[in-house]
Design a protein around this motif. Sequence first.
Motif, PDB file in Angstrom:
ATOM      1  N   SER A 120       0.732  -1.177  -0.282  1.00  0.00           N
ATOM      2  CA  SER A 120       0.153   0.112  -0.040  1.00  0.00           C
ATOM      3  C   SER A 120       0.892   1.302   0.037  1.00  0.00           C
ATOM      4  O   SER A 120       0.604   2.300  -0.764  1.00  0.00           O
ATOM      5  CB  SER A 120      -0.740  -0.008   1.300  1.00  0.00           C
ATOM      6  OG  SER A 120      -1.475   1.224   1.440  1.00  0.00           O
ATOM      7  N   ALA A 121       1.880   1.323   0.802  1.00  0.00           N
ATOM      8  CA  ALA A 121       2.842   2.434   0.835  1.00  0.00           C
ATOM      9  C   ALA A 121       3.545   2.699  -0.336  1.00  0.00           C
ATOM     10  O   ALA A 121       3.728   3.819  -1.009  1.00  0.00           O
ATOM     11  CB  ALA A 121       3.873   2.222   2.114  1.00  0.00           C
ATOM     12  N   ALA A 122       3.845   1.473  -0.930  1.00  0.00           N
ATOM     13  CA  ALA A 122       4.797   1.532  -2.420  1.00  0.00           C
ATOM     14  C   ALA A 122       3.612   2.079  -3.296  1.00  0.00           C
ATOM     15  O   ALA A 122       3.902   2.800  -4.375  1.00  0.00           O
ATOM     16  CB  ALA A 122       5.185   0.145  -2.724  1.00  0.00           C
ATOM     17  N   GLY A 123       2.191   1.706  -3.328  1.00  0.00           N
ATOM     18  CA  GLY A 123       1.545   2.260  -4.276  1.00  0.00           C
ATOM     19  C   GLY A 123       1.332   3.814  -4.055  1.00  0.00           C
ATOM     20  O   GLY A 123       1.164   4.419  -5.357  1.00  0.00           O
ATOM     21  N   ARG A 124       1.122   4.343  -2.952  1.00  0.00           N
ATOM     22  CA  ARG A 124       1.024   5.796  -2.543  1.00  0.00           C
ATOM     23  C   ARG A 124       2.296   6.482  -3.225  1.00  0.00           C
ATOM     24  O   ARG A 124       1.991   7.578  -3.786  1.00  0.00           O
ATOM     25  CB  ARG A 124       0.970   6.053  -1.249  1.00  0.00           C
ATOM     26  CG  ARG A 124      -0.647   5.601  -0.554  1.00  0.00           C
ATOM     27  CD  ARG A 124      -0.779   6.066   0.769  1.00  0.00           C
ATOM     28  NE  ARG A 124       0.330   5.725   1.826  1.00  0.00           N
ATOM     29  CZ  ARG A 124       0.291   4.671   2.434  1.00  0.00           C
ATOM     30  NH1 ARG A 124      -0.763   3.813   2.329  1.00  0.00           N
ATOM     31  NH2 ARG A 124       1.162   4.419   3.446  1.00  0.00           N
ATOM     32  N   CYS A 125       3.342   6.085  -3.067  1.00  0.00           N
ATOM     33  CA  CYS A 125       4.347   6.522  -3.465  1.00  0.00           C
ATOM     34  C   CYS A 125       4.859   6.433  -5.079  1.00  0.00           C
ATOM     35  O   CYS A 125       5.027   7.443  -5.500  1.00  0.00           O
ATOM     36  CB  CYS A 125       5.692   5.564  -3.425  1.00  0.00           C
ATOM     37  SG  CYS A 125       7.487   6.491  -3.239  1.00  0.00           S
ATOM     38  N   LEU A 126       4.050   5.597  -5.708  1.00  0.00           N
ATOM     39  CA  LEU A 126       4.016   5.723  -7.101  1.00  0.00           C
ATOM     40  C   LEU A 126       3.038   6.313  -7.642  1.00  0.00           C
ATOM     41  O   LEU A 126       3.046   7.254  -8.573  1.00  0.00           O
ATOM     42  CB  LEU A 126       3.573   3.886  -7.543  1.00  0.00           C
ATOM     43  CG  LEU A 126       4.698   3.035  -7.740  1.00  0.00           C
ATOM     44  CD1 LEU A 126       3.987   1.651  -7.948  1.00  0.00           C
ATOM     45  CD2 LEU A 126       5.879   3.251  -8.684  1.00  0.00           C
ATOM     46  N   ALA A 127       1.862   6.441  -6.972  1.00  0.00           N
ATOM     47  CA  ALA A 127       0.807   7.587  -7.337  1.00  0.00           C
ATOM     48  C   ALA A 127       1.215   9.019  -7.223  1.00  0.00           C
ATOM     49  O   ALA A 127       1.023   9.753  -7.911  1.00  0.00           O
ATOM     50  CB  ALA A 127      -0.545   7.364  -6.528  1.00  0.00           C
ATOM     51  N   LEU A 128       2.010   9.385  -6.264  1.00  0.00           N
ATOM     52  CA  LEU A 128       2.704  10.651  -6.144  1.00  0.00           C
ATOM     53  C   LEU A 128       3.633  11.068  -7.206  1.00  0.00           C
ATOM     54  O   LEU A 128       3.683  11.954  -7.585  1.00  0.00           O
ATOM     55  CB  LEU A 128       3.028  10.498  -4.561  1.00  0.00           C
ATOM     56  CG  LEU A 128       3.614  12.127  -4.062  1.00  0.00           C
ATOM     57  CD1 LEU A 128       2.447  12.848  -4.079  1.00  0.00           C
ATOM     58  CD2 LEU A 128       4.410  11.846  -3.035  1.00  0.00           C
ATOM     59  N   HIS A 129       4.568  10.012  -7.610  1.00  0.00           N
ATOM     60  CA  HIS A 129       5.736  10.163  -8.458  1.00  0.00           C
ATOM     61  C   HIS A 129       5.611   9.905 -10.052  1.00  0.00           C
ATOM     62  O   HIS A 129       6.325  10.155 -10.745  1.00  0.00           O
ATOM     63  CB  HIS A 129       6.920   9.585  -7.841  1.00  0.00           C
ATOM     64  CG  HIS A 129       7.303  10.199  -6.433  1.00  0.00           C
ATOM     65  ND1 HIS A 129       8.037  11.474  -6.431  1.00  0.00           N
ATOM     66  CD2 HIS A 129       7.175   9.654  -5.572  1.00  0.00           C
ATOM     67  CE1 HIS A 129       8.378  11.461  -5.358  1.00  0.00           C
ATOM     68  NE2 HIS A 129       7.743  10.546  -4.436  1.00  0.00           N
ATOM     69  N   PHE A 130       4.611   9.081 -10.111  1.00  0.00           N
ATOM     70  CA  PHE A 130       4.468   8.590 -11.511  1.00  0.00           C
ATOM     71  C   PHE A 130       3.029   8.620 -12.254  1.00  0.00           C
ATOM     72  O   PHE A 130       2.090   8.705 -11.521  1.00  0.00           O
ATOM     73  CB  PHE A 130       4.825   7.120 -11.741  1.00  0.00           C
ATOM     74  CG  PHE A 130       6.363   6.831 -11.468  1.00  0.00           C
ATOM     75  CD1 PHE A 130       7.442   7.139 -12.499  1.00  0.00           C
ATOM     76  CD2 PHE A 130       6.931   6.310 -10.074  1.00  0.00           C
ATOM     77  CE1 PHE A 130       8.719   6.777 -12.276  1.00  0.00           C
ATOM     78  CE2 PHE A 130       8.021   6.570  -9.865  1.00  0.00           C
ATOM     79  CZ  PHE A 130       9.080   6.368 -10.866  1.00  0.00           C
ATOM     80  N   LYS A 131       3.032   8.912 -13.662  1.00  0.00           N
ATOM     81  CA  LYS A 131       1.845   8.586 -14.422  1.00  0.00           C
ATOM     82  C   LYS A 131       1.680   7.213 -14.544  1.00  0.00           C
ATOM     83  O   LYS A 131       2.387   6.397 -14.502  1.00  0.00           O
ATOM     84  CB  LYS A 131       1.800   9.370 -15.725  1.00  0.00           C
ATOM     85  CG  LYS A 131       1.920  10.833 -15.436  1.00  0.00           C
ATOM     86  CD  LYS A 131       2.084  11.713 -16.774  1.00  0.00           C
ATOM     87  CE  LYS A 131       2.200  12.919 -16.577  1.00  0.00           C
ATOM     88  NZ  LYS A 131       2.356  13.893 -17.662  1.00  0.00           N
TER      89      LYS A 131
END
Length: 166
Positions: A120-131
């Motif tokens: 979940s944390a990695a997903g939030r990180c991806l959503a913040l930094h990537f399209k």
Amino acid sequence: MRAKEERQRRGRSRQRMRIEKTALMKAVDLLARAEHSTAHLARKLAQRGYEEEEIKAALATLTERGYLDDEEACRHQFAFLYEESRQSVRQITAKLMRKGFPSTLIAECVPDDTFERERSAAGRCLALHFKKDADVQKMLQHLYRRGFSTAVCRAAVADFTEEEED
């Protein structure tokens, strides 16, 4: 002339009123602002020029009175970072170690199964930094650098890219 003399006299009285803080007083001031580990607090006091013996006495007094408890502070800070951030457990562990907590104490705070939280944390990180259409390799590298395990990185990227296809 008189005004200048008066300012000088007031300045001298202010200097006399300034009290040299003891290590204990400074430690209490620091603890009033934020939780600290014993090692981190000792390091801060040493940086401010206090003698080692005075620092040890201050830390012993604070521990004895219950103001300084490494176990409780570590648990509290780990829980906050674990629940409120998008950092990996490795990043949280490194951060707490920099703050002076022993690795054994930090390891006791880590839950047995962290996979879903990490995902979940990695997903939030991806959503913040990537399209959604970003390069998969770049996303994986980004997560690896942040301390997520290989399995978590792959699962998070798969989830992130699947959301686009739905």
